[in-house]
Motif scaffolding. Structure first.
Motif, PDB file in Angstrom:
ATOM      1  N   ALA A   2       0.836  -1.191   0.000  1.00  0.00           N
ATOM      2  CA  ALA A   2       0.000   0.000   0.000  1.00  0.00           C
ATOM      3  C   ALA A   2       0.877   1.250   0.000  1.00  0.00           C
ATOM      4  N   ALA A   3       0.371   2.330  -0.595  1.00  0.00           N
ATOM      5  CA  ALA A   3       1.118   3.586  -0.640  1.00  0.00           C
ATOM      6  C   ALA A   3       0.148   4.720  -0.909  1.00  0.00           C
ATOM      7  N   ARG A   4       0.598   5.951  -0.708  1.00  0.00           N
ATOM      8  CA  ARG A   4      -0.214   7.116  -1.052  1.00  0.00           C
ATOM      9  C   ARG A   4      -0.437   7.129  -2.558  1.00  0.00           C
ATOM     10  N   PRO A   5      -1.544   7.721  -3.040  1.00  0.00           N
ATOM     11  CA  PRO A   5      -1.867   7.634  -4.468  1.00  0.00           C
ATOM     12  C   PRO A   5      -0.734   8.063  -5.399  1.00  0.00           C
ATOM     13  N   ASP A  11       5.475   4.268  -8.240  1.00  0.00           N
ATOM     14  CA  ASP A  11       5.936   2.877  -8.135  1.00  0.00           C
ATOM     15  C   ASP A  11       5.610   2.094  -9.411  1.00  0.00           C
ATOM     16  N   ILE A  12       4.411   2.298  -9.921  1.00  0.00           N
ATOM     17  CA  ILE A  12       4.009   1.591 -11.126  1.00  0.00           C
ATOM     18  C   ILE A  12       4.824   2.068 -12.329  1.00  0.00           C
ATOM     19  N   LEU A  13       5.049   3.386 -12.447  1.00  0.00           N
ATOM     20  CA  LEU A  13       5.857   3.896 -13.547  1.00  0.00           C
ATOM     21  C   LEU A  13       7.247   3.261 -13.547  1.00  0.00           C
ATOM     22  N   ARG A  14       7.863   3.200 -12.370  1.00  0.00           N
ATOM     23  CA  ARG A  14       9.194   2.587 -12.289  1.00  0.00           C
ATOM     24  C   ARG A  14       9.144   1.122 -12.692  1.00  0.00           C
ATOM     25  N   GLY A  15       8.121   0.413 -12.223  1.00  0.00           N
ATOM     26  CA  GLY A  15       7.997  -0.999 -12.546  1.00  0.00           C
ATOM     27  C   GLY A  15       7.743  -1.261 -14.018  1.00  0.00           C
ATOM     28  N   GLU A  16       7.166  -0.290 -14.713  1.00  0.00           N
ATOM     29  CA  GLU A  16       6.908  -0.435 -16.139  1.00  0.00           C
ATOM     30  C   GLU A  16       8.085   0.046 -16.986  1.00  0.00           C
ATOM     31  N   GLY A  17       9.182   0.414 -16.333  1.00  0.00           N
ATOM     32  CA  GLY A  17      10.375   0.834 -17.063  1.00  0.00           C
ATOM     33  C   GLY A  17      10.369   2.273 -17.511  1.00  0.00           C
ATOM     34  N   VAL A  18       9.485   3.105 -16.948  1.00  0.00           N
ATOM     35  CA  VAL A  18       9.417   4.513 -17.341  1.00  0.00           C
ATOM     36  C   VAL A  18      10.554   5.277 -16.673  1.00  0.00           C
ATOM     37  N   HIS A 130     -10.131   6.357 -20.322  1.00  0.00           N
ATOM     38  CA  HIS A 130     -10.819   6.056 -19.062  1.00  0.00           C
ATOM     39  C   HIS A 130     -10.770   7.270 -18.136  1.00  0.00           C
ATOM     40  N   ASP A 131     -11.806   7.389 -17.325  1.00  0.00           N
ATOM     41  CA  ASP A 131     -11.913   8.464 -16.339  1.00  0.00           C
ATOM     42  C   ASP A 131     -11.724   7.853 -14.952  1.00  0.00           C
ATOM     43  N   VAL A 132     -10.670   8.248 -14.249  1.00  0.00           N
ATOM     44  CA  VAL A 132     -10.382   7.727 -12.910  1.00  0.00           C
ATOM     45  C   VAL A 132     -11.030   8.661 -11.890  1.00  0.00           C
ATOM     46  N   GLN A 133     -11.985   8.135 -11.122  1.00  0.00           N
ATOM     47  CA  GLN A 133     -12.735   8.966 -10.182  1.00  0.00           C
ATOM     48  C   GLN A 133     -12.381   8.711  -8.723  1.00  0.00           C
ATOM     49  N   HIS A 134     -11.630   7.658  -8.442  1.00  0.00           N
ATOM     50  CA  HIS A 134     -11.302   7.338  -7.052  1.00  0.00           C
ATOM     51  C   HIS A 134      -9.835   6.948  -6.948  1.00  0.00           C
ATOM     52  N   ALA A 135      -9.210   7.344  -5.851  1.00  0.00           N
ATOM     53  CA  ALA A 135      -7.792   7.062  -5.660  1.00  0.00           C
ATOM     54  C   ALA A 135      -7.519   5.567  -5.668  1.00  0.00           C
ATOM     55  N   HIS A 136      -8.428   4.786  -5.090  1.00  0.00           N
ATOM     56  CA  HIS A 136      -8.163   3.351  -5.033  1.00  0.00           C
ATOM     57  C   HIS A 136      -8.230   2.685  -6.410  1.00  0.00           C
ATOM     58  N   ASP A 137      -8.817   3.374  -7.417  1.00  0.00           N
ATOM     59  CA  ASP A 137      -8.859   2.836  -8.772  1.00  0.00           C
ATOM     60  C   ASP A 137      -7.626   3.208  -9.602  1.00  0.00           C
ATOM     61  N   LEU A 138      -6.874   4.209  -9.136  1.00  0.00           N
ATOM     62  CA  LEU A 138      -5.780   4.750  -9.940  1.00  0.00           C
ATOM     63  C   LEU A 138      -4.697   3.718 -10.264  1.00  0.00           C
ATOM     64  N   PRO A 139      -4.173   2.964  -9.282  1.00  0.00           N
ATOM     65  CA  PRO A 139      -3.114   2.005  -9.619  1.00  0.00           C
ATOM     66  C   PRO A 139      -3.569   0.940 -10.621  1.00  0.00           C
ATOM     67  N   LEU A 140      -4.770   0.406 -10.423  1.00  0.00           N
ATOM     68  CA  LEU A 140      -5.259  -0.623 -11.332  1.00  0.00           C
ATOM     69  C   LEU A 140      -5.464  -0.062 -12.735  1.00  0.00           C
ATOM     70  N   ALA A 141      -6.007   1.150 -12.820  1.00  0.00           N
ATOM     71  CA  ALA A 141      -6.230   1.773 -14.125  1.00  0.00           C
ATOM     72  C   ALA A 141      -4.903   1.991 -14.855  1.00  0.00           C
ATOM     73  N   GLU A 173      -3.710   0.170  -2.710  1.00  0.00           N
ATOM     74  CA  GLU A 173      -2.934  -1.022  -3.020  1.00  0.00           C
ATOM     75  C   GLU A 173      -2.284  -0.898  -4.405  1.00  0.00           C
ATOM     76  N   VAL A 174      -1.035  -1.349  -4.485  1.00  0.00           N
ATOM     77  CA  VAL A 174      -0.307  -1.325  -5.759  1.00  0.00           C
ATOM     78  C   VAL A 174      -0.300  -2.745  -6.338  1.00  0.00           C
ATOM     79  N   PRO A 175      -1.060  -3.005  -7.395  1.00  0.00           N
ATOM     80  CA  PRO A 175      -1.092  -4.363  -7.949  1.00  0.00           C
ATOM     81  C   PRO A 175       0.242  -4.729  -8.600  1.00  0.00           C
ATOM     82  N   ALA A 176       0.633  -5.963  -8.458  1.00  0.00           N
ATOM     83  CA  ALA A 176       1.875  -6.425  -9.068  1.00  0.00           C
ATOM     84  C   ALA A 176       1.734  -6.461 -10.583  1.00  0.00           C
ATOM     85  N   ARG A 177       2.859  -6.315 -11.257  1.00  0.00           N
ATOM     86  CA  ARG A 177       2.865  -6.348 -12.718  1.00  0.00           C
ATOM     87  C   ARG A 177       2.815  -7.797 -13.197  1.00  0.00           C
ATOM     88  N   THR A 178       1.956  -8.060 -14.163  1.00  0.00           N
ATOM     89  CA  THR A 178       1.856  -9.391 -14.762  1.00  0.00           C
ATOM     90  C   THR A 178       2.377  -9.328 -16.190  1.00  0.00           C
TER      91      THR A 178
END
Length: 547
Positions: A2-5, A11-18, A130-141, A173-178
């Motif tokens: 878990a982390a702040r939005p 975290d996701i950007l780094r994991g995707e190689g950005v 896509h339109d992200v309306q909630h912080a908890h949806d942001l990592p998954l989106a 929550e930060v979902p793992a990369r698949t």
């Protein structure tokens, strides 16, 4: 985890190689910028002074790195400015993940300044929005956006993120990369080998999917295994087959009648990774001649049979499929037969290239230059390993016939056709491949659309040689107007005299005017020694033989 939005987002950007964010910021991006400034290992922010240049830089960067580039735009106005680049990326199937900061949700109902329906605005220009309306949806989106951007057909994916979503006082929550598994070898490749191997006059059309999927070497093996002549798809975006190879037969023109004529000598054709032969100008009739046996191979199932019927349609990764096809063809086509075809094709294609080369050399003169001479000077001056970024329209067609390139990634174009892409794309290319010479060959009209990219070239001090072919007119419009029977000068096509050395100086880019074809060749030959950007203004005759 878990982390702040905002931190989860990073975290996701780094994991995707950005490793770079291409953007032009506004107030709605401030929470994201704050997170970038506070994180020690955050991606570098690459600033552009116009969103057209921002998206073009990301496009060039993504193509060079082979992974999605990340773009940050500002609300409705910034997104609207970036739409031309997104349209190009969608046409060229460049994987991008694009966000735009939306106004704070707590006053969206009051129609605050710069707000708008970002998803509706982006949808026609992107693969998905896509339109992200909630912080908890942001990592998954965001995870979904990166996965979707590379899934065939690749393309830009857009997220609208209200600024207060980044600043929400919560942990997400930060979902793992698949990792996405590759498609693998196409089922039915054996039938393709039977059809292609059984042809007396086989041909191959090398589509941009070949270059995107790093399958050039595999296509060379398949072509050599049966001795098939190889054409690039119309207005190819990349080097999908070496132009130095004896089997290379040039690019197919972007008209159905011309494609039909070019393919008429063959009895079987493999169309590999090509987007449906999308034409430019209308001509009646189908693209393919009657009686031609067609094998179509693509990683995108929607391409199979899209604009023409295929006797065998195959879906799979191009590299493994073409390697397997090559092995099967070697079993079916006698080695001496394949080698004899390669020899005959090489003699014919060498003669065609020699004629074009001689005609261009004969046109050498002091400036203003004939278009053939200017294209030839660029082609002959390119240092080994150069990456050519081309948005020169009419001169670009001549350049394609003259360049001798064999390294994947050596030629980049956008079939999207939205002008202004070239300067930014060259900057992105240079950022992705430091140490590799980058030469951008641009039309004067294209340059005017993308001039703001020169600011980023100077800011980043990228060693790019910008070659501006300046004839003072929209030449392709005038040519088409005349071909349609138009009389006199087509209205709205005269640009008049332009001094691009002064434009370059305004942005802090060194510039020089080419004095002759030989001088232009020398300038291009020095591209590998640049330590920063250099613009070459090339005065052209507006017509061959007319100063």
């Amino acid at each position: 985890m878990a982390a702040r939005p905002a931190l989860a987002f990073l975290d996701i950007l780094r994991g995707e190689g950005v490793d770079r964010v291409f953007g032009n910021p506004g107030t709605t991006e401030l929470p994201f910028l704050a997170a970038l400034s506070e994180a020690e290992d955050a991606p570098e922010y690459v600033l552009g002074v116009h969103e057209g240049a921002v998206v073009a830089m990301a496009d060039g960067y993504a193509r060079a790195t082979g992974r999605p580039a990340f773009v940050s735009l500002h609300v409705a106005a910034g997104l609207a400015n970036g739409l031309i680049g997104l349209l190009n990326a969608r046409r060229s199937r460049t994987p991008l993940v694009v966000i735009a900061g939306q106004q704070d949700r707590r006053h969206l109902q009051q129609d605050p300044m710069l707000s708008g329906d970002l998803v509706a605005l982006a949808t026609p220009a992107v693969k998905s929005a896509h339109d992200v309306q909630h912080a908890h949806d942001l990592p998954l989106a965001l995870r979904r956006a990166f996965a979707l951007a590379v899934r065939p057909p690749a393309g830009p994916v857009f997220l609208s993120v209200p600024m207060d979503v980044f600043a929400e006082d919560t942990e997400v929550e930060v979902p793992a990369r698949t990792p996405t598994p590759p498609l693998g070898t196409a089922p039915g490749i054996e039938r393709a080998a039977v059809l292609l191997g059984g042809g007396a006059r086989p041909a191959i059309v090398a589509g941009d999917g070949v270059g995107r999927e790093d399958a050039v070497g595999a296509l060379v093996r398949a072509a050599e295994a049966c001795g098939a002549a190889v054409h690039h798809q119309p207005m190819a975006d990349a080097l999908n087959f070496p132009t130095t190879h004896p089997l290379y037969a040039g690019m197919l023109p972007p008209r159905h009648d011309a494609i039909r004529a070019a393919l008429a000598p063959y009895d079987v054709v493999l169309i590999a990774g090509a987007h449906a032969f999308t034409p430019h100008h209308y001509t009646p009739g189908p693209a393919l001649p009657p009686g031609l046996t067609v094998v179509q191979l693509d990683s995108d199932p929607d391409e199979i049979g899209r604009n023409f019927a295929a006797d065998a349609g195959l879906v799979g990764s191009l590299g493994p499929s073409l390697h397997r096809l090559a092995d099967l063809l070697r079993e079916r086509v006698p080695d001496q037969t394949a080698k004899a075809r390669v020899l005959r094709a090489g003699e014919q294609h060498a003669a065609d290239r020699d004629r074009a080369d001689s005609a261009a050399r004969a046109a050498y003169s002091p400036a203003p230059l004939a278009p053939w001479a200017a294209a030839h000077a660029v082609a002959r001056g390119l240092p080994p390993g150069t990456a050519v970024v081309e948005e020169a329209i009419t001169v670009g067609l001549l350049l394609r016939r003259l360049v001798r390139l064999d390294r994947p990634g050596s030629y980049t174009h956008t079939v999207g056709g939205g002008l202004g892409w070239g300067i930014g794309a060259a900057v992105g290319r240079a950022l992705a491949e430091p140490g590799r010479p980058v030469v951008a060959v641009l039309g004067d009209g294209s340059t005017l659309f993308g001039l703001q990219g020169l600011w980023s070239a100077a800011r980043q001090q990228v060693p790019v040689l910008f070659v501006v072919m300046s004839n003072g007119v929209y030449r392709t419009l005038q040519d088409t107007y005349e071909a349609m029977g138009g009389k006199g000068v087509c209205p709205g096509t005269e640009l008049g005299p332009l001094d691009f050395t002064r434009a370059a100086a305004f942005f802090g880019v060194d510039a020089v005017r080419a004095e002759s074809a030989e001088h232009l060749r020398e300038l291009v030959a020095g591209a590998g020694r640049l330590s920063g950007p250099l613009l070459v203004d090339v005065p052209l005759r507006d017509r061959p033989g007319r100063a």
